[in-house]
Design an enzyme around this catalytic site. Structure first.
Site, PDB file in Angstrom:
ATOM      1  CG  ASP A  14      -1.622  -1.363   1.365  1.00 17.12           C
ATOM      2  OD1 ASP A  14      -2.220  -1.625   0.677  1.00 17.12           O
ATOM      3  OD2 ASP A  14      -1.806  -1.941   2.420  1.00 17.12           O
ATOM      4  CD  GLU A 187      -9.415  -1.924  -1.303  1.00 22.77           C
ATOM      5  OE1 GLU A 187      -9.732  -2.455   0.346  1.00 22.77           O
ATOM      6  OE2 GLU A 187      -8.771  -3.478  -1.722  1.00 22.77           O
TER       7      GLU A 187
END
Length: 426
Positions: A14, A187
């Site tokens: 991420d 997301e």
């Protein structure tokens, strides 16, 4: 390292990447294996955040843990769910945003907290409470040209709101962002601006695993118009992806993650980077993942040729050095006459003489030819790898030492089975 994955001694995922004071700062989440009583087996397990910095996309410094689930006053210290973060600078302070579940009695689901520091690497001080009005994951913060700050997050769909100047409170009601596919998980929102166009990038499960998509708008809160796929689904089958986009020294880059160091368990991921380019109409060319990645490798460093730019159609393979400790990296296996591998972007100094070192192992013995990619290629050195079952560094004086940035080719001459860990020059 100057190859993908960027960090090879721990799991990172991420990536939120920023340029502060002329250096690149990488704020990833930190995957760790779950153990009994610490995290959920078979699922994501993340207890803290590190920050890494680089002046050149090649050499990365780990500044250590900056926020932990044990140091956030409102967070559940047993959740192991410190998911995708972000960081931004305002007024000489650095604001680190992160999602986490709250302690018992707090809001259900995920909240978004903030930690503040005077330097991009910390120390960061977590605030006593999360941001009121946000329930979701994957915060992303941007400051527009007029000074207005915006925060984005995911909660089934993508949401956004204005932030107050203190960067700790919402200045507007959250809005659901429009212009994205209706079906499939979305997301990881990450917004950036270029030439007056706002690009919202995000992972989306259009089929079975996530791919990276993007949409465009003339406003930070949209409405956005779907523009296409930024990166296809991972060929390895890694279920997630997550991205950030930066410009550094007049080149744009996409940071993302894959399961390079954990191919059998895609909840332990590793950050990658590749160059990103735009079309004349402002749309983005699809990014094709590479092993070579970005940055220039100094010839004096260990050149990991297994992170290759190109290779022969057959006779070359890449395997882990140690399947029980994948952080040791990979080896390149040559097993067919004239099989070759190419590694782009090696920087040589001004030396006119020197030697090449090759860490190799060969049960049969064999001969390696190291050359530049020039046409015709110029031979740097010809090395005889002795027969044996142990790794050893074979050293050989070079025929000539290249100058500047060159592409290298390593080739097996004659028959044999030769394994190479790395090469370097001195």
């Amino acid at each position: 390292m100057a190859q993908n994955p960027l960090i090879q001694n721990q799991f990172t995922a991420d990536p939120s990447v920023r340029v502060f004071n002329g250096k690149i700062y990488l704020y990833p989440s930190h995957d760790i294996p779950a153990t009994p009583g610490h995290g959920r087996a078979g699922w994501f397990c993340m207890q803290d955040y590190h920050v890494f910095s680089s002046p050149n996309l090649t050499d990365w410094t780990d500044h250590g843990v900056i926020v932990s689930q044990n140091t956030v006053p409102w967070a559940d210290s047993a959740a192991y769910s410190m998911w995708a973060p972000d960081c931004i600078e305002r007024g000489g302070k650095y604001y680190f945003y992160f999602p986490a579940p709250a302690k018992s009695g707090g809001p259900k689901g995920f909240s978004v907290g903030v930690a503040i520091a005077n330097e991009p690497y910390g120390p960061f001080i977590p605030q006593p409470l999360p941001i009121a009005g946000i329930h979701g994951i994957d915060p992303n913060v941007q400051i527009d040209k007029d000074g207005q700050a915006y925060i984005y997050w995911a909660q089934g769909n993508l949401y956004g709101a204005k932030l107050k100047a203190n960067m700790l409170e919402l200045a507007s009601e959250p809005v659901k962002l429009e212009g994205f596919p209706d079906k499939g998980l979305k997301e990881g929102p990450y917004l950036f601006e270029r030439k007056g166009i706002y690009y919202m990038t995000y992972p989306h499960v259009a089929d079975k695993i996530e791919r990276l998509e993007y949409a465009m708008s003339d406003s930070p809160l949209g409405p956005f118009k779907y523009a296409g796929v930024l990166m296809d689904e991972s060929l390895s089958g890694c279920w997630t992806n997550h991205q950030s986009v930066i410009e550094f020294k007049n080149q744009w880059y996409l940071f993302y993650h894959n399961d390079d160091l954990s191919p059998n368990f895609d909840k332990n991921r590793s950050v990658r980077a590749d160059s990103l380019f735009f079309n004349e109409d402002g749309t983005i060319r699809k990014v094709i993942p590479t092993l070579r990645g970005v940055g220039v490798t100094a010839s004096s460093k260990k050149i990991q040729i297994d992170r290759f730019s190109a290779k022969s159609a057959d006779g070359v393979g890449v395997e882990f050095l140690d399947t029980l400790n994948k952080f040791r990296g990979w080896k390149t296996i040559f097993n067919k006459t004239n099989s070759w591998i190419k590694y782009n972007g090696v920087f040589f100094g001004k030396k006119t003489a020197g030697r090449v070192n090759v860490n190799a192992c060969s049960a049969t013995g064999g001969t390696l030819l190291i050359s530049t990619e020039d046409k015709p290629g110029k031979v740097i050195a010809k090395l005889v790898i002795p027969k044996g079952n142990n790794w050893s560094v074979v050293k050989k004086a070079v025929s000539f030492m290249p100058g500047g940035v060159r592409n290298l080719v390593v080739q097996l001459k004659g028959s044999g089975h030769v394994e190479v860990d790395w090469i370097s020059f001195e």
